[in-house]
Write a protein that holds these residues in place. Structure first.
Motif, PDB file in Angstrom:
ATOM      1  N   GLU A   1       0.825  -1.209   0.000  1.00 27.52           N
ATOM      2  CA  GLU A   1       0.000   0.000   0.000  1.00 27.52           C
ATOM      3  C   GLU A   1       0.859   1.259   0.000  1.00 27.52           C
TER       4      GLU A   1
ATOM      5  N   LEU B   1       0.395   3.946  -3.020  1.00 19.60           N
ATOM      6  CA  LEU B   1      -0.033   5.327  -2.777  1.00 19.60           C
ATOM      7  C   LEU B   1       1.085   6.322  -3.043  1.00 19.60           C
ATOM      8  N   ARG B   2       2.343   5.920  -2.815  1.00 21.21           N
ATOM      9  CA  ARG B   2       3.462   6.803  -3.154  1.00 21.21           C
ATOM     10  C   ARG B   2       3.511   7.036  -4.658  1.00 21.21           C
TER      11      ARG B   2
ATOM     12  N   SER C   1       4.474   6.146  10.201  1.00 29.11           N
ATOM     13  CA  SER C   1       3.140   6.007   9.605  1.00 29.11           C
ATOM     14  C   SER C   1       2.376   7.323   9.630  1.00 29.11           C
TER      15      SER C   1
ATOM     16  N   ASP D   1       1.125   9.419   6.366  1.00 28.52           N
ATOM     17  CA  ASP D   1      -0.280   9.810   6.213  1.00 28.52           C
ATOM     18  C   ASP D   1      -0.402  11.289   5.875  1.00 28.52           C
TER      19      ASP D   1
ATOM     20  N   LEU E   1       1.104  11.974   2.221  1.00 35.59           N
ATOM     21  CA  LEU E   1       0.330  11.448   1.093  1.00 35.59           C
ATOM     22  C   LEU E   1      -1.161  11.739   1.225  1.00 35.59           C
ATOM     23  N   ASN E   2      -1.542  12.407   2.302  1.00 35.48           N
ATOM     24  CA  ASN E   2      -2.941  12.779   2.520  1.00 35.48           C
ATOM     25  C   ASN E   2      -3.855  11.552   2.415  1.00 35.48           C
ATOM     26  N   THR E   3      -3.534  10.540   3.195  1.00 34.71           N
ATOM     27  CA  THR E   3      -4.239   9.264   3.097  1.00 34.71           C
ATOM     28  C   THR E   3      -5.488   9.173   3.972  1.00 34.71           C
TER      29      THR E   3
ATOM     30  N   VAL F   1      -4.665   6.158   6.773  1.00 31.58           N
ATOM     31  CA  VAL F   1      -4.586   4.746   6.397  1.00 31.58           C
ATOM     32  C   VAL F   1      -3.448   4.028   7.123  1.00 31.58           C
TER      33      VAL F   1
END
Length: 282
Positions: free
Chosen positions: A20, A24-25, A61, A65, A68-70, A73
């Motif tokens: 993940e 996402l990166r 983490s 977050d 990456l503006n997750t 997650v």
């Protein structure tokens, strides 16, 4: 060299986290080095986590977050990842511990895991070897997050006086650990009593054990040997454990007298001079 494309995201929480992170990166159009620059870490660390060769920390983490503006997650995933680093036989207990409404434990040799400082935990877990030690320590610290919840479990801990005298990790580590124990008096849901040497023969001589009580599930008694842990909801075992614990509490010093003993041991064995409330004096 492990190739990320060969990883099975369903193989483990760590593999899923790595896949993940890479997905996402790349979706954000960032290279490993670019993400590393944003979250203040080396590109190699990003690569090791993406290939499941290194366990992420909670701090890492949270920074990912944000970068990456997750929507949180990885902050949610990291708890599963760290729990998976606990010994396989211990994971079921950790899950029950996290659900408990009331924890009462007697510890004969070591400070209870939920009350250990990072330095003390590192010394305990690194006794035999240091392979994977960072991940093991991070997993133990993650367990302690249940004490920071809005409604943490009520916890009553009886420690043998031997736990104060057994020098784990050196004098500085022990000073920090005993200072931490004294500081717990500020948490109304945690109480620590010391069973003094003067108690002589006592109900805890057979060894360490923990009682977990729940709002909706059957209570559990947990014991441990050098190979694995054992949980049971057997009524006879629970009765025996509860009776032994009652006897230990009765034989232990009061919470206030226990704090005084902790402070005295710090001064006499580890060269520190704290007040019973944990404040240092000249």
């Amino acid at each position: 060299m492990v190739n990320i494309r060969d990883l099975d995201p369903s193989a483990s929480p760590l593999d899923y986290y790595g896949s993940e992170l890479r997905r996402l990166r790349e979706a954000a159009g960032l290279k490993q080095a670019q993400l590393g620059d944003i979250i203040f870490c080396a590109a190699s660390l990003v690569g090791q986590i993406e290939t499941a060769r290194k366990v992420p920390t909670r701090d890492f983490s949270e920074r990912v977050d944000a970068a990456l503006n997750t929507g949180g997650v990885f902050s949610r995933l990291v708890g599963l990842v760290l729990r998976s680093q606990l010994p396989a036989w211990f994971q079921a207990y950790a899950e029950m511990e996290a659900k408990a409404a009331y924890i009462s434990t007697f510890q004969a040799q070591l400070i209870y895991g939920l009350l250990q400082t990072e330095g003390y935990a590192r010394a305990v877990l690194g006794v035999r070897h240091e392979r994977g030690l960072d991940a093991q320590v991070a997993a133990r610290m993650e367990r302690q997050r249940i004490l920071e919840r809005e409604q943490p479990p009520l916890m009553w801990v009886v420690l043998s006086e031997a736990t104060l005298h057994q020098e784990v990790g050196g004098r500085e580590v022990m000073r920090e650990q005993l200072t931490h124990l004294l500081g717990l008096r500020e948490r109304e849901w945690v109480r620590v009593q010391i069973l003094p040497f003067e108690a002589g023969a006592h109900a805890g001589l057979p060894g360490t054990f923990t009682l977990l009580r729940f709002e909706d599930d059957p209570d559990i008694v947990y014991t441990e040997d050098f190979v694995q842990g054992h949980m049971t909801a057997n009524p006879a075992a629970l009765r025996e454990g509860s009776l032994r614990y009652d006897h230990l509490q009765a034989a232990a010093l009061s919470v206030e007298k226990s704090a005084e003993l902790i402070a005295r041991v710090m001064e006499e064995r580890y060269g520190h001079h704290p007040e019973p409330d944990g404040r240092a004096v000249a």
